[in-house]
Design a protein around this motif. Structure first.
Motif, PDB file in Angstrom:
ATOM      1  N   TYR A 163      13.740  18.082   3.489  1.00  0.00           N
ATOM      2  CA  TYR A 163      13.126  16.758   3.564  1.00  0.00           C
ATOM      3  C   TYR A 163      11.650  16.894   3.915  1.00  0.00           C
ATOM      4  CZ  TYR A 163      17.809  14.673   3.564  1.00  0.00           C
ATOM      5  OH  TYR A 163      19.083  14.279   3.220  1.00  0.00           O
ATOM      6  N   LEU A 164      10.874  15.873   3.485  1.00  0.00           N
ATOM      7  CA  LEU A 164       9.443  15.850   3.762  1.00  0.00           C
ATOM      8  C   LEU A 164       9.070  14.491   4.350  1.00  0.00           C
ATOM      9  CD1 LEU A 164       6.495  16.922   3.474  1.00  0.00           C
ATOM     10  CD2 LEU A 164       6.511  15.990   1.136  1.00  0.00           C
ATOM     11  N   VAL A 165       8.399  14.510   5.502  1.00  0.00           N
ATOM     12  CA  VAL A 165       7.895  13.296   6.136  1.00  0.00           C
ATOM     13  C   VAL A 165       6.373  13.360   6.098  1.00  0.00           C
ATOM     14  CG1 VAL A 165       7.779  11.929   8.255  1.00  0.00           C
ATOM     15  CG2 VAL A 165       9.909  13.088   7.632  1.00  0.00           C
ATOM     16  N   ALA A 166       5.750  12.454   5.342  1.00  0.00           N
ATOM     17  CA  ALA A 166       4.298  12.460   5.155  1.00  0.00           C
ATOM     18  C   ALA A 166       3.684  11.264   5.861  1.00  0.00           C
ATOM     19  CB  ALA A 166       3.949  12.437   3.670  1.00  0.00           C
ATOM     20  N   LEU A 167       2.704  11.525   6.726  1.00  0.00           N
ATOM     21  CA  LEU A 167       1.953  10.478   7.415  1.00  0.00           C
ATOM     22  C   LEU A 167       0.592  10.346   6.758  1.00  0.00           C
ATOM     23  CD1 LEU A 167       3.951  11.902   9.559  1.00  0.00           C
ATOM     24  CD2 LEU A 167       2.569  10.769  11.280  1.00  0.00           C
ATOM     25  N   TYR A 168       0.171   9.108   6.511  1.00  0.00           N
ATOM     26  CA  TYR A 168      -1.162   8.929   5.940  1.00  0.00           C
ATOM     27  C   TYR A 168      -1.800   7.650   6.473  1.00  0.00           C
ATOM     28  CZ  TYR A 168       0.786   5.596   2.481  1.00  0.00           C
ATOM     29  OH  TYR A 168       1.381   4.528   1.864  1.00  0.00           O
ATOM     30  N   PRO A 169      -3.122   7.653   6.639  1.00  0.00           N
ATOM     31  CA  PRO A 169      -3.820   6.474   7.161  1.00  0.00           C
ATOM     32  C   PRO A 169      -3.830   5.334   6.152  1.00  0.00           C
ATOM     33  CG  PRO A 169      -5.169   8.474   7.320  1.00  0.00           C
ATOM     34  CD  PRO A 169      -4.027   8.778   6.406  1.00  0.00           C
ATOM     35  N   ALA A 170      -3.755   4.118   6.661  1.00  0.00           N
ATOM     36  CA  ALA A 170      -3.862   2.954   5.784  1.00  0.00           C
ATOM     37  C   ALA A 170      -5.232   2.881   5.123  1.00  0.00           C
ATOM     38  CB  ALA A 170      -3.600   1.679   6.581  1.00  0.00           C
ATOM     39  N   SER A 171      -6.191   3.642   5.665  1.00  0.00           N
ATOM     40  CA  SER A 171      -7.570   3.593   5.171  1.00  0.00           C
ATOM     41  C   SER A 171      -7.880   4.615   4.084  1.00  0.00           C
ATOM     42  CB  SER A 171      -8.535   3.804   6.343  1.00  0.00           C
ATOM     43  OG  SER A 171      -8.265   5.033   7.011  1.00  0.00           O
ATOM     44  N   ILE A 172      -6.907   5.433   3.663  1.00  0.00           N
ATOM     45  CA  ILE A 172      -7.223   6.422   2.636  1.00  0.00           C
ATOM     46  C   ILE A 172      -7.496   5.721   1.311  1.00  0.00           C
ATOM     47  CG2 ILE A 172      -5.839   8.215   3.729  1.00  0.00           C
ATOM     48  CD1 ILE A 172      -3.809   7.871   1.443  1.00  0.00           C
ATOM     49  N   PRO A 173      -8.252   6.361   0.403  1.00  0.00           N
ATOM     50  CA  PRO A 173      -8.536   5.743  -0.896  1.00  0.00           C
ATOM     51  C   PRO A 173      -7.258   5.393  -1.651  1.00  0.00           C
ATOM     52  CG  PRO A 173      -9.959   7.648  -0.532  1.00  0.00           C
ATOM     53  CD  PRO A 173      -8.953   7.654   0.577  1.00  0.00           C
ATOM     54  N   ALA A 174      -7.335   4.328  -2.416  1.00  0.00           N
ATOM     55  CA  ALA A 174      -6.158   3.862  -3.159  1.00  0.00           C
ATOM     56  C   ALA A 174      -5.629   4.928  -4.108  1.00  0.00           C
ATOM     57  CB  ALA A 174      -6.511   2.594  -3.937  1.00  0.00           C
ATOM     58  N   ALA A 175      -6.519   5.736  -4.688  1.00  0.00           N
ATOM     59  CA  ALA A 175      -6.090   6.773  -5.623  1.00  0.00           C
ATOM     60  C   ALA A 175      -5.237   7.820  -4.922  1.00  0.00           C
ATOM     61  CB  ALA A 175      -7.310   7.433  -6.277  1.00  0.00           C
ATOM     62  N   HIS A 176      -5.575   8.135  -3.684  1.00  0.00           N
ATOM     63  CA  HIS A 176      -4.800   9.124  -2.923  1.00  0.00           C
ATOM     64  C   HIS A 176      -3.419   8.560  -2.599  1.00  0.00           C
ATOM     65  CE1 HIS A 176      -5.117  12.478   0.364  1.00  0.00           C
ATOM     66  NE2 HIS A 176      -4.059  12.619  -0.423  1.00  0.00           N
ATOM     67  N   GLU A 177      -3.359   7.302  -2.206  1.00  0.00           N
ATOM     68  CA  GLU A 177      -2.070   6.679  -1.910  1.00  0.00           C
ATOM     69  C   GLU A 177      -1.198   6.622  -3.163  1.00  0.00           C
ATOM     70  OE1 GLU A 177      -0.220   2.749   0.364  1.00  0.00           O
ATOM     71  OE2 GLU A 177      -2.302   2.726  -0.338  1.00  0.00           O
ATOM     72  N   ARG A 178      -1.815   6.276  -4.309  1.00  0.00           N
ATOM     73  CA  ARG A 178      -1.050   6.247  -5.562  1.00  0.00           C
ATOM     74  C   ARG A 178      -0.509   7.625  -5.892  1.00  0.00           C
ATOM     75  NH1 ARG A 178      -5.259   2.768  -7.347  1.00  0.00           N
ATOM     76  NH2 ARG A 178      -6.278   4.528  -8.404  1.00  0.00           N
ATOM     77  N   ARG A 179      -1.274   8.680  -5.625  1.00  0.00           N
ATOM     78  CA  ARG A 179      -0.815  10.038  -5.900  1.00  0.00           C
ATOM     79  C   ARG A 179       0.455  10.338  -5.101  1.00  0.00           C
ATOM     80  NH1 ARG A 179      -2.705  15.068  -7.342  1.00  0.00           N
ATOM     81  NH2 ARG A 179      -3.348  13.935  -9.219  1.00  0.00           N
ATOM     82  N   LEU A 180       0.474   9.944  -3.823  1.00  0.00           N
ATOM     83  CA  LEU A 180       1.648  10.193  -2.993  1.00  0.00           C
ATOM     84  C   LEU A 180       2.886   9.532  -3.597  1.00  0.00           C
ATOM     85  CD1 LEU A 180       0.119   9.555   0.562  1.00  0.00           C
ATOM     86  CD2 LEU A 180       0.450  11.754  -0.568  1.00  0.00           C
ATOM     87  N   HIS A 181       2.751   8.280  -4.007  1.00  0.00           N
ATOM     88  CA  HIS A 181       3.892   7.566  -4.566  1.00  0.00           C
ATOM     89  C   HIS A 181       4.260   8.095  -5.942  1.00  0.00           C
ATOM     90  CE1 HIS A 181       4.495   4.384  -1.529  1.00  0.00           C
ATOM     91  NE2 HIS A 181       3.207   4.548  -1.291  1.00  0.00           N
ATOM     92  N   THR A 182       3.254   8.541  -6.702  1.00  0.00           N
ATOM     93  CA  THR A 182       3.535   9.106  -8.020  1.00  0.00           C
ATOM     94  C   THR A 182       4.361  10.378  -7.901  1.00  0.00           C
ATOM     95  OG1 THR A 182       1.520   8.188  -8.988  1.00  0.00           O
ATOM     96  CG2 THR A 182       2.508  10.072 -10.110  1.00  0.00           C
ATOM     97  N   VAL A 183       3.989  11.239  -6.970  1.00  0.00           N
ATOM     98  CA  VAL A 183       4.729  12.490  -6.777  1.00  0.00           C
ATOM     99  C   VAL A 183       6.175  12.200  -6.412  1.00  0.00           C
ATOM    100  CG1 VAL A 183       4.966  14.495  -5.260  1.00  0.00           C
ATOM    101  CG2 VAL A 183       2.721  13.894  -6.192  1.00  0.00           C
ATOM    102  N   ARG A 184       6.383  11.276  -5.496  1.00  0.00           N
ATOM    103  CA  ARG A 184       7.764  10.938  -5.105  1.00  0.00           C
ATOM    104  C   ARG A 184       8.539  10.350  -6.283  1.00  0.00           C
ATOM    105  NH1 ARG A 184       8.956   6.843  -0.177  1.00  0.00           N
ATOM    106  NH2 ARG A 184       8.017   5.382  -1.682  1.00  0.00           N
ATOM    107  N   SER A 185       7.867   9.518  -7.079  1.00  0.00           N
ATOM    108  CA  SER A 185       8.533   8.892  -8.215  1.00  0.00           C
ATOM    109  C   SER A 185       8.881   9.900  -9.302  1.00  0.00           C
ATOM    110  CB  SER A 185       7.638   7.788  -8.787  1.00  0.00           C
ATOM    111  OG  SER A 185       8.223   7.189  -9.911  1.00  0.00           O
ATOM    112  N   VAL A 186       7.935  10.777  -9.631  1.00  0.00           N
ATOM    113  CA  VAL A 186       8.179  11.755 -10.697  1.00  0.00           C
ATOM    114  C   VAL A 186       9.281  12.730 -10.303  1.00  0.00           C
ATOM    115  CG1 VAL A 186       7.162  13.674 -11.985  1.00  0.00           C
ATOM    116  CG2 VAL A 186       5.855  11.564 -11.643  1.00  0.00           C
ATOM    117  N   LEU A 187       9.312  13.113  -9.045  1.00  0.00           N
ATOM    118  CA  LEU A 187      10.351  14.040  -8.578  1.00  0.00           C
ATOM    119  C   LEU A 187      11.708  13.358  -8.455  1.00  0.00           C
ATOM    120  CD1 LEU A 187       8.443  16.112  -5.853  1.00  0.00           C
ATOM    121  CD2 LEU A 187       9.076  16.822  -8.175  1.00  0.00           C
TER     122      LEU A 187
END
Length: 288
Positions: free
Chosen positions: A51-75
């Motif tokens: 399992y992977l638990v990823a913490l990220y700031p609400a202030s990160i760029p939108a592109a970085h947040e989308r990347r996190l969700h894209t990786v989870r979705s593709v996998l």
């Protein structure tokens, strides 16, 4: 293997508290890593840790947040928890280290993930600022804005667990924790010993240590003229007791074990009647 803990920049990985505390993975932004590389790296983490638990700031760029969700979705996996936090950067770094400590205990991945919401209430995160003119993360009065233009004015700000702002030199003090803590602090472009010389002793901090200033801190606080700080529970035995004191439930949506009011993996809420806290007596000023 312990549950993998990840953050979104290397400066959010604080030094370990002991030899048993594992490090954290760093999930890079799109401009620093291709999607294929991100998928491969995340897949290795899942194969190695489960399992992977990823913490990220609400202030990160939108592109970085989308990347996190894209990786989870593709996998196409339900074994990645993405925890978006409103804490200041140093507060997130402190919380990530606490989860790293807990990851080697006998807690399931679901409990480790949902523990982030519980432990965030015990992180006192703030900063000493040379100006609050561009601070938009917490409420700032017009009077404070006006005073921030005065030469030499400094402000002490607490963002978590409850917002508070005071101007140094007055009778007000920042409300501190009523339990024993350590403090991490990081210097920006502000010369002052107030954090270590006044705040830490006033809060009865048992130990204070300097760390690298996260790159996102000046943006979060609206100025580079700052010193960021975070007081936290350092002892794994106290963290373990605190998390253990909360009733464990099974998520009605994804089936994973959790504590608190929300699943860390699928974000499904738990009804209030099922969420029972038993933390009285766990924390006291004499704890270490």
């Amino acid at each position: 293997m312990p549950t993998a803990i990840a953050v979104t920049s290397a400066d959010l990985v604080l030094p370990p508290t002991d030899q048993q505390t594992p490090t954290a993975a760093v999930l890079q932004p799109p401009d620093a890593q291709s999607l294929d590389a991100a998928l491969a790296e995340t897949n290795v983490l899942l194969e190695r840790h489960g399992y992977l638990v990823a913490l990220y700031p609400a202030s990160i760029p939108a592109a970085h947040e989308r990347r996190l969700h894209t990786v989870r979705s593709v996998l196409e996996t339900d074994r990645i928890a993405l925890l978006k936090l409103d804490l200041p950067p140093l507060g997130i770094a402190v919380l990530a280290r606490q989860l790293r400590q807990l990851s080697v205990c006998d807690f399931s991945a679901g409990v480790v993930a949902s523990a982030a919401r519980l432990l965030s209430h015990y992180v006192y995160a703030g900063a000493l600022l040379g100006s609050v003119a561009k601070l938009d993360r917490i409420p700032v009065s017009l009077k404070a804005h006006a005073k921030s233009w005065m030469p030499g004015a400094q402000f002490a700000v607490l963002a978590n667990p409850e917002p508070q702002l005071i101007k140094l030199g007055g009778e007000e003090t920042l409300t501190g924790p009523e339990f024993a803590t350590h403090m991490a602090y990081a210097r920006g472009q502000l010369a002052s010993e107030w954090v270590t010389g006044t705040l830490a002793p006033g809060w009865q901090v048992q130990s204070a240590h300097e760390v690298e200033l996260p790159a996102g801190s000046p943006t979060w606080w609206g100025t580079a003229k700052m010193i960021e700080f975070a007081a936290f529970l350092p002892d794994i035995s106290v963290l373990y007791q605190l998390v253990s004191s909360v009733r464990r439930e099974q998520c009605h949506w994804c089936g994973i074990q959790l504590i608190g009011d929300r699943c860390g993996f699928c974000s499904a809420p738990v009804s209030p009647a099922e969420n029972q806290l038993h933390v009285a007596g766990v924390l006291n000023r004499g704890s270490t």
